[in-house]
Design an enzyme around this catalytic site. Structure first.
Site: not given
Ligand SMILES: [Zn+2]
Length: 299
Positions: A2, A289
């Site tokens: 989230p 990432r």
């Protein structure tokens, strides 16, 4: 995971369920790293309290209680905060997998699934004096956090957060990035720079601004920072409007699905044609990432 929009959607939908209702009982799972405040202390601190405000700081939800203390929640990777009265095919499907809700053979339409039951991943349950729907926090992977702060207590997790990403300012980002050699993508993910930006919206904003994610933050021009800030505000606001991205375990508190994943232009689209120019979108790992960008539209 989230990100800001999902947490904001959660805040808006859970606030009416929480605010002004007296908590009578708090049920928790056993003590674990999920509880920054030990469950026994949490149960004592929350019983009899009412939340007077529900705020968001970056990806944290902060409930202000009527005695001046605060309940801080972080959804981590797979945290879900919802009403025990929620009904959602997604939530119920996840429930059926994990909540040991069995579908009886004489109930082909799955009516029995409409009732949620807590399972071993339901770490926090707030029961209210009015006997209405409970508020539950469930987290299968337990990267979420629950923290209670006494009146006046501070916490470095909240103190170190930069300005909220919904209020991103090009001038402030330009000033903060001078002399920084870190990639602009990693710079945007630093919660001390901007609170609430995560991988999806950083990639989307850099695409919207036409800036390559691996560029050194200190070499991004003032005009480019203005475009990045505007694109960030735009993609975050649009995602909140569409209910956030429905990814992995994220479910809005009332069980409604978000739709932003249908609007993503680069994130998770490696190899697919750029929606602006047709060039295949590239994926590259920056600061551990994965980043997605168009080699033609982004410079
Ligand atoms: Zn392109």
């Amino acid at each position: 995971m989230p990100e800001l929009p999902e947490v904001e959607v959660t805040r808006r939908r859970i606030a009416p369920l929480l605010l002004g209702r007296a908590i009578v009982e708090v049920a928790t799972t056993r003590p674990s790293y999920f509880f920054l405040t030990p469950p026994a202390r949490l149960r004592r601190a929350l019983a009899g309290r009412r939340a007077v405000a529900l705020e968001r700081r970056g990806k944290y939800l902060v409930a202000r209680l009527d005695d001046g203390s605060r309940l801080v929640l972080h959804l981590g990777m797979t945290g879900q905060l919802f009403s025990s009265a929620a009904s959602s095919p997604r939530l119920l499907r996840a429930s059926a997998r994990a909540l040991q809700v069995r579908q009886p053979p004489d109930d082909p339409e799955g009516r029995a699934l409409r009732a949620l039951r807590p399972d071993e991943h339901t770490h926090l349950r707030l029961r209210f004096a009015d006997d209405g729907p409970e508020v539950w926090m469930r987290d299968a992977r337990k990267f979420g956090k629950v923290l209670w702060l006494a009146a006046g207590a501070s916490d470095e997790r909240l103190d170190r957060l930069g300005p909220d990403a919904l209020e991103a300012s090009g001038a402030a980002l330009f000033a903060a990035s001078r002399g920084r050699r870190v990639a602009v993508k990693s710079f945007l993910l630093d919660q001390a720079v901007l609170a609430g930006v995560g991988n999806i919206y950083a990639d989307e904003a850099l695409f919207g601004a036409g800036v390559r994610p691996m560029r050194a933050a200190g070499r991004v021009t003032r005009a480019e920072w203005e475009r990045i800030a505007a694109a960030l505000r735009r993609v975050l606001a649009r995602s909140i409007e569409t209910g956030g991205s429905s990814i992995s375990d994220y479910v809005a508190p009332d069980g409604r699905d978000g739709a932003y994943q249908d609007e993503r232009r680069v994130y998770d689209r490696a190899g697919a044609p750029c929606l602006a120019c047709g060039t295949p979108i590239r994926r590259r790992v920056i600061g551990a990432r994965s980043s997605h960008y168009c080699p033609r539209c982004q410079r």
